[in-house]
Design a protein around this motif. Structure first.
Motif, PDB file in Angstrom:
ATOM      1  N   UNK A   1      99.435  37.694  50.437  1.00 27.44           N
ATOM      2  CA  UNK A   1      98.508  36.824  49.712  1.00 27.44           C
ATOM      3  C   UNK A   1      98.618  36.989  48.217  1.00 27.44           C
ATOM      4  N   UNK A   2      98.778  38.235  47.770  1.00 25.62           N
ATOM      5  CA  UNK A   2      98.916  38.497  46.340  1.00 25.62           C
ATOM      6  C   UNK A   2     100.223  37.912  45.815  1.00 25.62           C
ATOM      7  N   UNK A   3     101.294  38.022  46.609  1.00 26.89           N
ATOM      8  CA  UNK A   3     102.570  37.434  46.199  1.00 26.89           C
ATOM      9  C   UNK A   3     102.469  35.922  46.099  1.00 26.89           C
ATOM     10  N   UNK A   4     101.755  35.325  47.054  1.00 24.86           N
ATOM     11  CA  UNK A   4     101.554  33.876  47.014  1.00 24.86           C
ATOM     12  C   UNK A   4     100.763  33.478  45.766  1.00 24.86           C
ATOM     13  N   UNK A   5      99.728  34.264  45.435  1.00 28.41           N
ATOM     14  CA  UNK A   5      98.942  34.002  44.227  1.00 28.41           C
ATOM     15  C   UNK A   5      99.821  34.079  42.982  1.00 28.41           C
TER      16      UNK A   5
ATOM     17  N   UNK B   1     102.127  31.076  42.809  1.00 29.92           N
ATOM     18  CA  UNK B   1     101.389  29.884  42.404  1.00 29.92           C
ATOM     19  C   UNK B   1     101.093  29.913  40.904  1.00 29.92           C
ATOM     20  N   UNK B   2     100.733  31.079  40.399  1.00 28.84           N
ATOM     21  CA  UNK B   2     100.484  31.216  38.964  1.00 28.84           C
ATOM     22  C   UNK B   2     101.743  30.884  38.167  1.00 28.84           C
ATOM     23  N   UNK B   3     102.876  31.446  38.564  1.00 31.21           N
ATOM     24  CA  UNK B   3     104.133  31.201  37.857  1.00 31.21           C
ATOM     25  C   UNK B   3     104.497  29.720  37.923  1.00 31.21           C
ATOM     26  N   UNK B   4     104.357  29.122  39.097  1.00 29.31           N
ATOM     27  CA  UNK B   4     104.695  27.706  39.247  1.00 29.31           C
ATOM     28  C   UNK B   4     103.819  26.830  38.345  1.00 29.31           C
ATOM     29  N   UNK B   5     102.564  27.186  38.228  1.00 35.03           N
ATOM     30  CA  UNK B   5     101.625  26.375  37.444  1.00 35.03           C
ATOM     31  C   UNK B   5     101.775  26.580  35.941  1.00 35.03           C
TER      32      UNK B   5
ATOM     33  N   UNK C   1     107.898  39.382  30.623  1.00 30.36           N
ATOM     34  CA  UNK C   1     106.438  39.280  30.750  1.00 30.36           C
ATOM     35  C   UNK C   1     106.022  39.093  32.205  1.00 30.36           C
ATOM     36  N   UNK C   2     106.738  38.246  32.923  1.00 27.34           N
ATOM     37  CA  UNK C   2     106.392  38.024  34.332  1.00 27.34           C
ATOM     38  C   UNK C   2     106.674  39.259  35.184  1.00 27.34           C
ATOM     39  N   UNK C   3     107.716  39.985  34.844  1.00 24.28           N
ATOM     40  CA  UNK C   3     108.000  41.229  35.558  1.00 24.28           C
ATOM     41  C   UNK C   3     106.863  42.237  35.365  1.00 24.28           C
ATOM     42  N   UNK C   4     106.427  42.412  34.140  1.00 24.28           N
ATOM     43  CA  UNK C   4     105.327  43.345  33.863  1.00 24.28           C
ATOM     44  C   UNK C   4     104.030  42.870  34.525  1.00 24.28           C
ATOM     45  N   UNK C   5     103.813  41.569  34.516  1.00 25.44           N
ATOM     46  CA  UNK C   5     102.621  41.017  35.158  1.00 25.44           C
ATOM     47  C   UNK C   5     102.670  41.238  36.663  1.00 25.44           C
ATOM     48  N   UNK C   6     103.826  41.036  37.252  1.00 22.12           N
ATOM     49  CA  UNK C   6     103.987  41.238  38.694  1.00 22.12           C
ATOM     50  C   UNK C   6     103.656  42.681  39.084  1.00 22.12           C
ATOM     51  N   UNK C   7     104.153  43.627  38.263  1.00 25.19           N
ATOM     52  CA  UNK C   7     103.883  45.046  38.553  1.00 25.19           C
ATOM     53  C   UNK C   7     102.395  45.377  38.480  1.00 25.19           C
ATOM     54  N   UNK C   8     101.645  44.634  37.667  1.00 25.81           N
ATOM     55  CA  UNK C   8     100.214  44.887  37.495  1.00 25.81           C
ATOM     56  C   UNK C   8      99.354  43.780  38.106  1.00 25.81           C
TER      57      UNK C   8
ATOM     58  N   UNK D   1      97.842  43.183  40.908  1.00 25.74           N
ATOM     59  CA  UNK D   1      96.587  43.517  41.593  1.00 25.74           C
ATOM     60  C   UNK D   1      95.453  43.782  40.615  1.00 25.74           C
ATOM     61  N   UNK D   2      95.766  44.286  39.433  1.00 26.64           N
ATOM     62  CA  UNK D   2      94.752  44.526  38.407  1.00 26.64           C
ATOM     63  C   UNK D   2      94.447  43.255  37.615  1.00 26.64           C
ATOM     64  N   UNK D   3      95.466  42.445  37.375  1.00 24.48           N
ATOM     65  CA  UNK D   3      95.377  41.315  36.465  1.00 24.48           C
ATOM     66  C   UNK D   3      94.870  40.042  37.136  1.00 24.48           C
ATOM     67  N   UNK D   4      95.177  39.838  38.398  1.00 18.39           N
ATOM     68  CA  UNK D   4      94.954  38.540  39.033  1.00 18.39           C
ATOM     69  C   UNK D   4      93.491  38.142  39.150  1.00 18.39           C
ATOM     70  N   UNK D   5      92.590  39.099  39.223  1.00 23.07           N
ATOM     71  CA  UNK D   5      91.179  38.763  39.381  1.00 23.07           C
ATOM     72  C   UNK D   5      90.549  38.304  38.073  1.00 23.07           C
ATOM     73  N   UNK D   6      91.092  38.785  36.974  1.00 23.07           N
ATOM     74  CA  UNK D   6      90.706  38.245  35.669  1.00 23.07           C
ATOM     75  C   UNK D   6      91.604  37.030  35.441  1.00 23.07           C
ATOM     76  N   UNK D   7      91.576  36.501  34.280  1.00 23.01           N
ATOM     77  CA  UNK D   7      92.485  35.405  33.959  1.00 23.01           C
ATOM     78  C   UNK D   7      93.840  36.016  33.587  1.00 23.01           C
ATOM     79  N   UNK D   8      94.895  35.784  34.366  1.00 24.99           N
ATOM     80  CA  UNK D   8      96.180  36.438  34.079  1.00 24.99           C
ATOM     81  C   UNK D   8      96.925  35.855  32.882  1.00 24.99           C
ATOM     82  N   UNK D   9      96.628  34.626  32.505  1.00 25.37           N
ATOM     83  CA  UNK D   9      97.397  34.007  31.421  1.00 25.37           C
ATOM     84  C   UNK D   9      97.263  34.747  30.083  1.00 25.37           C
ATOM     85  N   UNK D  10      96.063  35.157  29.659  1.00 21.66           N
ATOM     86  CA  UNK D  10      95.996  35.929  28.406  1.00 21.66           C
ATOM     87  C   UNK D  10      96.815  37.222  28.463  1.00 21.66           C
TER      88      UNK D  10
END
Length: 171
Positions: free
Chosen positions: A4-8, A11-15, A41-48, A50-59
Protein backbone atom coordinates in the motif's frame (compact mmCIF):
# COMPACT_ATOMS: atom_id res chain seq x y z
CA UNK A 1 7.84 -0.87 2.45
CA UNK A 2 4.38 -2.44 2.28
CA UNK A 3 2.42 -2.78 -0.97
CA UNK A 4 0.00 0.00 0.00
CA UNK A 5 2.82 2.39 0.82
CA UNK A 6 4.53 1.60 -2.49
CA UNK A 7 1.27 2.25 -4.31
CA UNK A 8 0.93 5.59 -2.48
CA UNK A 9 4.49 6.54 -3.46
CA UNK A 10 3.88 5.54 -7.08
CA UNK A 11 0.69 7.59 -7.19
CA UNK A 12 2.49 10.59 -5.70
CA UNK A 13 5.29 10.35 -8.28
CA UNK A 14 2.82 9.94 -11.14
CA UNK A 15 0.83 12.98 -10.01
CA UNK A 16 3.69 15.36 -9.18
CA UNK A 17 6.74 14.31 -11.25
CA UNK A 18 6.27 16.91 -14.00
CA UNK A 19 5.91 19.79 -11.56
CA UNK A 20 8.87 18.59 -9.50
CA UNK A 21 11.01 18.18 -12.63
CA UNK A 22 10.20 21.78 -13.62
CA UNK A 23 11.27 22.94 -10.15
CA UNK A 24 14.51 20.94 -10.42
CA UNK A 25 15.21 22.40 -13.87
CA UNK A 26 14.71 25.94 -12.64
CA UNK A 27 16.82 25.25 -9.55
CA UNK A 28 19.84 24.03 -11.52
CA UNK A 29 19.33 25.34 -15.07
CA UNK A 30 20.13 22.09 -16.87
CA UNK A 31 17.64 19.45 -18.06
CA UNK A 32 19.91 16.43 -17.49
CA UNK A 33 20.97 17.61 -14.05
CA UNK A 34 17.33 18.36 -13.22
CA UNK A 35 16.42 14.77 -13.97
CA UNK A 36 19.27 13.63 -11.74
CA UNK A 37 18.17 16.01 -8.97
CA UNK A 38 14.62 14.71 -9.15
CA UNK A 39 15.82 11.10 -9.08
CA UNK A 40 17.93 11.83 -5.99
CA UNK A 41 15.02 13.58 -4.29
CA UNK A 42 12.61 10.76 -5.06
CA UNK A 43 15.11 8.18 -3.84
CA UNK A 44 15.50 9.98 -0.51
CA UNK A 45 11.74 10.41 -0.26
CA UNK A 46 11.17 6.72 -0.95
CA UNK A 47 13.57 5.77 1.85
CA UNK A 48 11.62 8.01 4.26
CA UNK A 49 8.16 7.46 2.77
CA UNK A 50 6.63 5.96 5.91
CA UNK A 51 7.52 9.14 7.82
CA UNK A 52 6.75 11.60 5.03
CA UNK A 53 3.58 10.26 3.40
CA UNK A 54 1.18 11.15 6.20
CA UNK A 55 2.20 14.79 6.05
CA UNK A 56 2.30 16.54 2.73
CA UNK A 57 5.24 14.89 0.90
CA UNK A 58 5.66 17.57 -1.76
CA UNK A 59 7.33 20.18 0.51
CA UNK A 60 9.75 17.46 1.63
CA UNK A 61 10.68 16.64 -1.98
CA UNK A 62 11.00 20.35 -2.84
CA UNK A 63 13.36 20.84 0.05
CA UNK A 64 15.50 17.87 -1.02
CA UNK A 65 15.64 19.21 -4.61
CA UNK A 66 16.60 22.74 -3.56
CA UNK A 67 19.14 21.66 -0.94
CA UNK A 68 20.75 19.16 -3.32
CA UNK A 69 20.93 21.78 -6.08
CA UNK A 70 22.58 24.25 -3.69
CA UNK A 71 25.04 21.65 -2.43
CA UNK A 72 26.01 20.60 -5.95
CA UNK A 73 26.47 24.22 -7.04
CA UNK A 74 28.68 24.92 -4.04
CA UNK A 75 30.72 21.80 -4.75
CA UNK A 76 31.21 22.85 -8.39
CA UNK A 77 32.14 26.38 -7.34
CA UNK A 78 34.84 25.03 -5.06
CA UNK A 79 36.24 22.81 -7.81
CA UNK A 80 36.12 25.37 -10.59
CA UNK A 81 34.62 28.64 -11.63
CA UNK A 82 31.43 28.16 -13.62
CA UNK A 83 31.56 30.03 -16.92
CA UNK A 84 28.46 32.08 -17.66
CA UNK A 85 27.45 33.29 -21.09
CA UNK A 86 27.56 37.04 -21.52
CA UNK A 87 24.11 38.55 -21.51
CA UNK A 88 23.14 41.03 -24.21
CA UNK A 89 23.68 44.73 -23.52
CA UNK A 90 20.10 45.56 -24.42
CA UNK A 91 17.29 44.45 -22.15
CA UNK A 92 15.19 41.59 -23.45
CA UNK A 93 11.53 42.24 -24.22
CA UNK A 94 8.73 39.92 -23.20
CA UNK A 95 7.89 39.36 -26.88
CA UNK A 96 11.50 38.43 -27.65
CA UNK A 97 11.83 34.81 -28.74
CA UNK A 98 15.07 34.40 -26.78
CA UNK A 99 13.67 35.72 -23.49
CA UNK A 100 13.45 32.25 -21.97
CA UNK A 101 17.11 31.54 -22.78
CA UNK A 102 18.24 34.93 -21.51
CA UNK A 103 16.22 34.44 -18.33
CA UNK A 104 17.69 30.97 -17.77
CA UNK A 105 21.19 32.39 -18.25
CA UNK A 106 20.43 35.13 -15.74
CA UNK A 107 19.06 32.58 -13.27
CA UNK A 108 22.17 30.40 -13.70
CA UNK A 109 24.32 33.42 -12.91
CA UNK A 110 22.65 33.90 -9.52
CA UNK A 111 24.19 32.29 -6.44
CA UNK A 112 22.41 28.99 -5.63
CA UNK A 113 20.51 30.28 -2.60
CA UNK A 114 19.23 33.36 -4.45
CA UNK A 115 18.20 31.19 -7.41
CA UNK A 116 16.35 28.86 -5.04
CA UNK A 117 14.46 31.77 -3.48
CA UNK A 118 13.42 33.16 -6.87
CA UNK A 119 12.30 29.76 -8.14
CA UNK A 120 10.35 28.92 -4.98
CA UNK A 121 8.74 32.35 -4.64
CA UNK A 122 7.84 33.08 -8.26
CA UNK A 123 7.66 29.78 -10.13
CA UNK A 124 6.38 27.61 -7.32
CA UNK A 125 4.32 30.55 -5.98
CA UNK A 126 5.25 29.84 -2.36
CA UNK A 127 4.85 32.50 0.30
CA UNK A 128 7.87 33.93 2.08
CA UNK A 129 7.07 31.73 5.08
CA UNK A 130 6.75 28.57 2.95
CA UNK A 131 9.99 29.40 1.14
CA UNK A 132 11.75 29.89 4.49
CA UNK A 133 10.48 26.49 5.63
CA UNK A 134 11.72 24.77 2.46
CA UNK A 135 15.13 26.41 2.75
CA UNK A 136 15.35 26.05 6.52
CA UNK A 137 16.04 29.73 7.13
CA UNK A 138 14.39 32.85 8.53
CA UNK A 139 11.79 34.85 6.62
CA UNK A 140 14.16 37.84 6.72
CA UNK A 141 16.76 35.76 4.89
CA UNK A 142 14.22 34.93 2.19
CA UNK A 143 13.36 38.62 1.83
CA UNK A 144 16.98 39.75 1.59
CA UNK A 145 17.98 36.96 -0.80
CA UNK A 146 14.94 37.72 -2.97
CA UNK A 147 15.73 41.43 -3.02
CA UNK A 148 19.35 40.83 -4.02
CA UNK A 149 18.36 38.29 -6.67
CA UNK A 150 15.76 40.58 -8.22
CA UNK A 151 18.29 43.44 -8.28
CA UNK A 152 20.74 41.21 -10.16
CA UNK A 153 18.04 40.04 -12.56
CA UNK A 154 16.94 43.63 -13.18
CA UNK A 155 20.54 44.64 -13.89
CA UNK A 156 20.99 41.73 -16.30
CA UNK A 157 17.61 41.84 -18.03
CA UNK A 158 16.27 45.31 -17.51
CA UNK A 159 13.44 46.39 -15.21
CA UNK A 160 10.62 45.84 -17.74
CA UNK A 161 11.72 42.31 -18.60
CA UNK A 162 11.93 41.18 -14.98
CA UNK A 163 8.55 42.66 -14.11
CA UNK A 164 7.01 41.11 -17.22
CA UNK A 165 8.32 37.64 -16.41
CA UNK A 166 8.07 37.57 -12.61
CA UNK A 167 5.18 39.89 -11.96
CA UNK A 168 4.53 43.19 -10.28
CA UNK A 169 4.78 43.96 -6.60
CA UNK A 170 6.11 40.66 -5.27
CA UNK A 171 9.65 41.62 -4.33
Amino acid sequence: MSGGAEDDFGAFVAARATTLLRLAHLACGDRAEAEDLLQTALERTYRNWNKVRHDSPEPYVRRVIVNTAISRARRRAILRMIPVRVLPDTPARSDDVDLREVLMDALRALPPRQRAVVVLRFWEDLSEQQTAQVLGCAIGTVKSQCSRALAKLRAALGEESVEGVIGHGRA
